[in-house]
Write an enzyme that holds these catalytic residues in place. Sequence first.
Site, PDB file in Angstrom:
ATOM      1  N   GLU A   1     -12.080   8.796  -6.954  1.00 59.14           N
ATOM      2  CA  GLU A   1     -11.807  10.205  -6.620  1.00 59.14           C
ATOM      3  C   GLU A   1     -12.510  11.143  -7.604  1.00 59.14           C
ATOM      4  O   GLU A   1     -12.920  12.250  -7.228  1.00 59.14           O
ATOM      5  CB  GLU A   1     -10.282  10.437  -6.593  1.00 59.14           C
ATOM      6  CG  GLU A   1      -9.672   9.786  -5.351  1.00 59.14           C
ATOM      7  CD  GLU A   1      -8.231   9.328  -5.499  1.00 59.14           C
ATOM      8  OE1 GLU A   1      -7.536   9.775  -6.435  1.00 59.14           O
ATOM      9  OE2 GLU A   1      -7.791   8.505  -4.664  1.00 59.14           O
ATOM     10  N   SER A   9      -4.069   0.120  -2.330  1.00 56.83           N
ATOM     11  CA  SER A   9      -2.970  -0.222  -1.423  1.00 56.83           C
ATOM     12  C   SER A   9      -2.145  -1.418  -1.886  1.00 56.83           C
ATOM     13  O   SER A   9      -1.668  -2.196  -1.059  1.00 56.83           O
ATOM     14  CB  SER A   9      -3.493  -0.438   0.005  1.00 56.83           C
ATOM     15  OG  SER A   9      -4.031   0.776   0.517  1.00 56.83           O
ATOM     16  N   GLY A  13      -5.295   4.138  -0.760  1.00 57.14           N
ATOM     17  CA  GLY A  13      -4.454   5.043   0.023  1.00 57.14           C
ATOM     18  C   GLY A  13      -4.518   4.810   1.520  1.00 57.14           C
ATOM     19  O   GLY A  13      -4.047   5.644   2.295  1.00 57.14           O
ATOM     20  N   GLU A  61     -11.596  -1.422  -7.453  1.00 55.59           N
ATOM     21  CA  GLU A  61     -10.905  -0.651  -6.424  1.00 55.59           C
ATOM     22  C   GLU A  61     -11.852  -0.340  -5.270  1.00 55.59           C
ATOM     23  O   GLU A  61     -12.595   0.651  -5.333  1.00 55.59           O
ATOM     24  CB  GLU A  61     -10.391   0.665  -7.006  1.00 55.59           C
ATOM     25  CG  GLU A  61      -9.412   0.500  -8.141  1.00 55.59           C
ATOM     26  CD  GLU A  61      -8.454   1.686  -8.223  1.00 55.59           C
ATOM     27  OE1 GLU A  61      -7.241   1.439  -8.210  1.00 55.59           O
ATOM     28  OE2 GLU A  61      -8.912   2.838  -8.270  1.00 55.59           O
ATOM     29  N   GLY A  79      -1.589   3.256  -7.063  1.00 59.85           N
ATOM     30  CA  GLY A  79      -1.462   4.694  -6.865  1.00 59.85           C
ATOM     31  C   GLY A  79      -0.102   5.038  -6.279  1.00 59.85           C
ATOM     32  O   GLY A  79       0.904   5.116  -6.985  1.00 59.85           O
ATOM     33  N   GLY A  80      -0.061   5.210  -4.966  1.00 54.17           N
ATOM     34  CA  GLY A  80       1.147   5.675  -4.277  1.00 54.17           C
ATOM     35  C   GLY A  80       2.415   4.916  -4.649  1.00 54.17           C
ATOM     36  O   GLY A  80       3.477   5.525  -4.860  1.00 54.17           O
ATOM     37  N   HIS A 121     -12.616   6.738 -11.797  1.00 53.76           N
ATOM     38  CA  HIS A 121     -11.901   6.521 -10.534  1.00 53.76           C
ATOM     39  C   HIS A 121     -12.754   7.082  -9.399  1.00 53.76           C
ATOM     40  O   HIS A 121     -13.426   8.098  -9.563  1.00 53.76           O
ATOM     41  CB  HIS A 121     -10.532   7.201 -10.579  1.00 53.76           C
ATOM     42  CG  HIS A 121      -9.667   6.832  -9.418  1.00 53.76           C
ATOM     43  ND1 HIS A 121      -9.832   7.387  -8.171  1.00 53.76           N
ATOM     44  CD2 HIS A 121      -8.666   5.923  -9.305  1.00 53.76           C
ATOM     45  CE1 HIS A 121      -8.954   6.841  -7.346  1.00 53.76           C
ATOM     46  NE2 HIS A 121      -8.234   5.948  -8.010  1.00 53.76           N
ATOM     47  N   ASN A 145      -1.140   4.926 -11.416  1.00 53.96           N
ATOM     48  CA  ASN A 145      -1.936   6.158 -11.472  1.00 53.96           C
ATOM     49  C   ASN A 145      -1.236   7.181 -10.586  1.00 53.96           C
ATOM     50  O   ASN A 145      -1.245   7.046  -9.366  1.00 53.96           O
ATOM     51  CB  ASN A 145      -3.350   5.841 -10.957  1.00 53.96           C
ATOM     52  CG  ASN A 145      -4.206   7.079 -10.785  1.00 53.96           C
ATOM     53  OD1 ASN A 145      -3.849   8.166 -11.236  1.00 53.96           O
ATOM     54  ND2 ASN A 145      -5.350   6.914 -10.138  1.00 53.96           N
ATOM     55  N   TRP A 146      -0.632   8.185 -11.220  1.00 55.88           N
ATOM     56  CA  TRP A 146       0.130   9.171 -10.441  1.00 55.88           C
ATOM     57  C   TRP A 146      -0.793  10.194  -9.765  1.00 55.88           C
ATOM     58  O   TRP A 146      -0.340  10.988  -8.966  1.00 55.88           O
ATOM     59  CB  TRP A 146       1.154   9.863 -11.342  1.00 55.88           C
ATOM     60  CG  TRP A 146       2.419   9.074 -11.543  1.00 55.88           C
ATOM     61  CD1 TRP A 146       2.575   7.731 -11.363  1.00 55.88           C
ATOM     62  CD2 TRP A 146       3.712   9.582 -11.923  1.00 55.88           C
ATOM     63  NE1 TRP A 146       3.868   7.368 -11.615  1.00 55.88           N
ATOM     64  CE2 TRP A 146       4.597   8.479 -11.973  1.00 55.88           C
ATOM     65  CE3 TRP A 146       4.205  10.849 -12.249  1.00 55.88           C
ATOM     66  CZ2 TRP A 146       5.942   8.616 -12.314  1.00 55.88           C
ATOM     67  CZ3 TRP A 146       5.550  10.983 -12.604  1.00 55.88           C
ATOM     68  CH2 TRP A 146       6.410   9.887 -12.625  1.00 55.88           C
ATOM     69  N   LYS A 147      -2.079  10.196 -10.144  1.00 51.38           N
ATOM     70  CA  LYS A 147      -3.024  11.165  -9.562  1.00 51.38           C
ATOM     71  C   LYS A 147      -2.460  12.585  -9.718  1.00 51.38           C
ATOM     72  O   LYS A 147      -1.808  12.860 -10.715  1.00 51.38           O
ATOM     73  CB  LYS A 147      -3.329  10.794  -8.106  1.00 51.38           C
ATOM     74  CG  LYS A 147      -3.771   9.326  -7.973  1.00 51.38           C
ATOM     75  CD  LYS A 147      -4.308   8.978  -6.626  1.00 51.38           C
ATOM     76  CE  LYS A 147      -4.737   7.508  -6.626  1.00 51.38           C
ATOM     77  NZ  LYS A 147      -5.340   7.086  -5.372  1.00 51.38           N
TER      78      LYS A 147
HETATM   79  P1  PGA Z   1      -3.253   3.426  -3.847  1.00 50.92           P
HETATM   80  O1  PGA Z   1      -4.261   3.997  -4.961  1.00 50.92           O
HETATM   81  O2  PGA Z   1      -2.425   2.366  -4.511  1.00 50.92           O
HETATM   82  O3  PGA Z   1      -2.424   4.625  -3.446  1.00 50.92           O
HETATM   83  O4  PGA Z   1      -4.082   2.882  -2.752  1.00 50.92           O
HETATM   84  C1  PGA Z   1      -4.861   3.123  -5.871  1.00 50.92           C
HETATM   85  C2  PGA Z   1      -5.723   3.892  -6.847  1.00 50.92           C
HETATM   86  O5  PGA Z   1      -6.426   4.818  -6.432  1.00 50.92           O
HETATM   87  O6  PGA Z   1      -5.711   3.587  -8.050  1.00 50.92           O
END
Ligand code: PGA
Length: 248
Positions: free
Chosen positions: A94, A208, A168, A162, A229-230, A92, A9-11
Site C-alpha cells: 500500500e 488474508s 484484504g 505478501e 491486517g484485518g 508494504h 498491521n492495523w493500517k
Molecule cells: P490482510 O492484510 O490480512 O487484511 O489481508 C495483510 C497486510 O496487508 O499486511
Amino acid sequence: MRRKLAAGNWKMNGLGAGLSEVAALKAAHPAPGVDVLLCPPATLLARMSEVAGDTIATGGQDCHDAKNGAHTGDISAAMLADAGASHVILGHSERRQDHDETDNDVRQKAKAVMAAGLIAVICVGESLDEREHANTLQIIGGQLAGSIPDAATAANLVVAYEPIWAIGTGKIPTLDQIGEVHDFIRDTLERRFGPGVGRSTRILYGGSVKPSNATEIFAVSNVDGALVGGASLKAADFSPIITALEQA
Ligand code: PGA
C-alpha cells in the site's frame, strides 16, 4: 532456532478506544510462546506501547530515511523508537502503490531503521498481473535485492511475503505457491548473506491470514509467522492466530 512472529498491521485503523483490544490480547496471552507485534497508526503508538508492556512488541508502519529535519508530516525511526517501537514495517504494497515507494526508497528507510537499532519488516510481493503473466520468483528476487540493505542481519531484518492480490481479498495462494516463494526467499538470503544469517532470518506470510487458514499456512516450510491486517484489529480474531502459531 527462528522464534516465530505473529505481527499485526492495523493500517489506518484504530482510535484510543481500540486499545482495549490490546489489553484483551495481553490478558489472553500473558506469556506468549511466540513473538507478538502490533503496528498501530503512529497516533496510537506511544499509548499502545504502554498498554502492551513487555508482552507485545509495537512497531511503526513506515518512516522517513532521515533522522530529523524539514519533512512536514514525516516520522523518523528514532521518533518511532522514542514512542516505544521496536519494529518498523517498510515497503508494504500500500505504501509502494499509494506513495510510489520504490525498492531504493525502501532500502534507504531500512538502513535508517537498522541504524536506529530497530527491526525492519520488509514487505515484498507480486501483483495478480505479475503472478499470471510474469515470473513471480524473478519479481520477488528483484524486490529483495533492491529493498534489503547490506547492513541486514537476522536480528534486524524480517521479510514478509505478501502477494498483493491476497491482501484484504480473502484469497490466498495455494500452500505450494506459498512454500515455493518462502523457499526461494530463504535461498536468496542464504546466497547473499551466508547460511548463518540466511537460515536465521524470519520470513512471514501476509495476505488474508485468518483463524480459519492460519494452521495450514503455518505448516508450510519456511513460514515463520504471519503479517496480519484485518484479523489483527480484534483480539478475538488475532488470538487464535497466535495460538495456531504457538502450536505450529
Ligand atoms: P490482510 O492484510 O490480512 O487484511 O489481508 C495483510 C497486510 O496487508 O499486511
